[in-house]
Design an enzyme around this catalytic site. Structure first.
Site, short mmCIF file in Angstrom:
data_model
loop_
_atom_site.label_atom_id
_atom_site.label_comp_id
_atom_site.label_asym_id
_atom_site.label_seq_id
_atom_site.Cartn_x
_atom_site.Cartn_y
_atom_site.Cartn_z
N VAL A 1 0.81 -1.22 0.00
CA VAL A 1 0.00 0.00 0.00
C VAL A 1 0.85 1.27 0.00
CG1 VAL A 1 -1.98 -1.09 1.10
CG2 VAL A 1 -0.25 0.01 2.52
N SER A 2 2.15 1.14 0.27
CA SER A 2 3.01 2.32 0.22
C SER A 2 4.45 1.87 0.01
CB SER A 2 2.90 3.15 1.50
OG SER A 2 3.60 4.38 1.38
N SER A 3 5.22 2.70 -0.69
CA SER A 3 6.60 2.35 -0.97
C SER A 3 7.43 3.61 -1.12
CB SER A 3 6.70 1.50 -2.25
OG SER A 3 6.30 2.26 -3.38
#
Length: 324
Positions: A94-96
């Site tokens: 969901v996030s990087s």
């Protein structure tokens, strides 16, 4: 957040090596000021932990591991020129933190000038906002927005630890941040399926919008609140989809009925993604072959009022397809 002197020394050396590597690629040739930002901003402070895929799923690397060898792997990985998975939910990314060399290319392509007000959509770890704040100063010129409160909270902590204080807003990036408009530049670090009209309304005429779309990187010039136009930059880009009102459509493109050679052509898959719902796989393949197997740089997008369309070579030419 502080680390022991050995870790910080290793981080300094690894950051310098990363800068040399990106420099050798010529990423900053058109705007060398960004080299200084990447040399100064400590990426490891923005990824106190991250996840690396392995044979048994994701392995967590952590900067405060009690094992010296594990801390060394963490800091070296923090300065590798690769994207880093920083937040998972039920096994889904969901996030990087984006690949640094890609971030460098995007920031150069944004064409930031002194005094510009910049909106970043997709706060992530806060690292990109820190690079922008280093370039523009801490005078309230940089705003970053994300839908997830836990993401904005951690980004705010990371930024403060590194000594930067841009505005970090929790909200739907597709709606922009109207209370801090107008902006001279808008950059998205998440995948979209369309260009939000709110961005045009919040951008000054002559401003620039840079956003991932259909595995390409689209650079738009804003004419006014109802009209923007521009082309894709060369090269493929892949980002986590935007969450919220402008969430990118899920699912891969269909390759049904295409010959084996065509299935291996990444530029053709870009055309299939760009024209999803307007052209079938065989129709897109026939066009692609007929027009000399065009790359991303020959495609563009026009937004005018309630309508938006992608096109090949010319916005008024024979090849145009509506965007959602």
């Amino acid at each position: 957040m502080g680390y022991d002197t050995g870790t910080e020394a290793l981080a300094d050396a690894a950051r310098a090596e990363l800068v040399r590597r990106i420099d050798a690629e010529g990423a900053w040739a058109d705007d060398p000021v960004w080299r200084e930002a990447f040399a100064a901003v400590p990426r490891h402070l923005f990824v106190p932990y991250y996840y690396v895929p392995g044979p048994r799923g994701y392995e967590r690397r952590w900067g405060e591991s009690p094992e010296p060898a594990a801390r060394e792997r963490w800091v070296r990985g923090a300065y590798a020129d690769v994207p880093l998975a920083t937040r998972l939910r039920d096994g889904e990314l969901v996030s990087s933190s984006s690949q640094p060399s890609l971030m460098a290319r995007m920031l150069v392509a944004l064409r930031v000038e002194d005094g510009d007000r910049v909106l970043e959509v997709g706060a992530g770890t806060g690292y990109n906002a820190a690079l922008l704040a280093h370039r523009l100063g801490d005078g309230g010129l940089v705003t970053t927005v994300d839908l997830e409160p836990e993401i904005t909270e951690s980004a705010r902590r990371h930024l403060a630890a590194a000594g930067y204080h841009p505005a970090v807003i929790t909200g739907d990036g597709a709606r922009g941040v109207p209370e801090r408009a107008p902006y001279d530049r808008i950059i998205a670090t998440c995948e979209l399926c369309a260009v939000p009209r709110a961005w045009l309304a919040q951008c000054r005429p002559g401003g620039r919008v840079l956003t991932p779309l259909a595995t390409g990187l689209l650079a738009l010039t804003v004419r006014d609140a109802e009209h923007a136009e521009g082309r894709f930059l060369p090269g493929a880009v892949y980002f986590v989809p935007l969450r919220g009102q402008g969430r990118a459509g899920a699912g891969s493109v269909s390759l049904a009925g295409l010959p084996a050679r065509a299935r291996e052509q990444e530029p053709l898959r870009f055309l299939l993604a760009l024209t999803r719902g307007a052209l079938g796989p065989r129709e897109a393949y026939a066009l692609w072959e007929r027009e000399g197997e065009p790359g991303r740089g020959r495609y563009g997008v026009t937004v005018r009022g309630e309508h938006a369309w992608a096109w090949l070579d010319d916005p008024g030419g024979p090849y145009a397809w509506p965007l959602s």
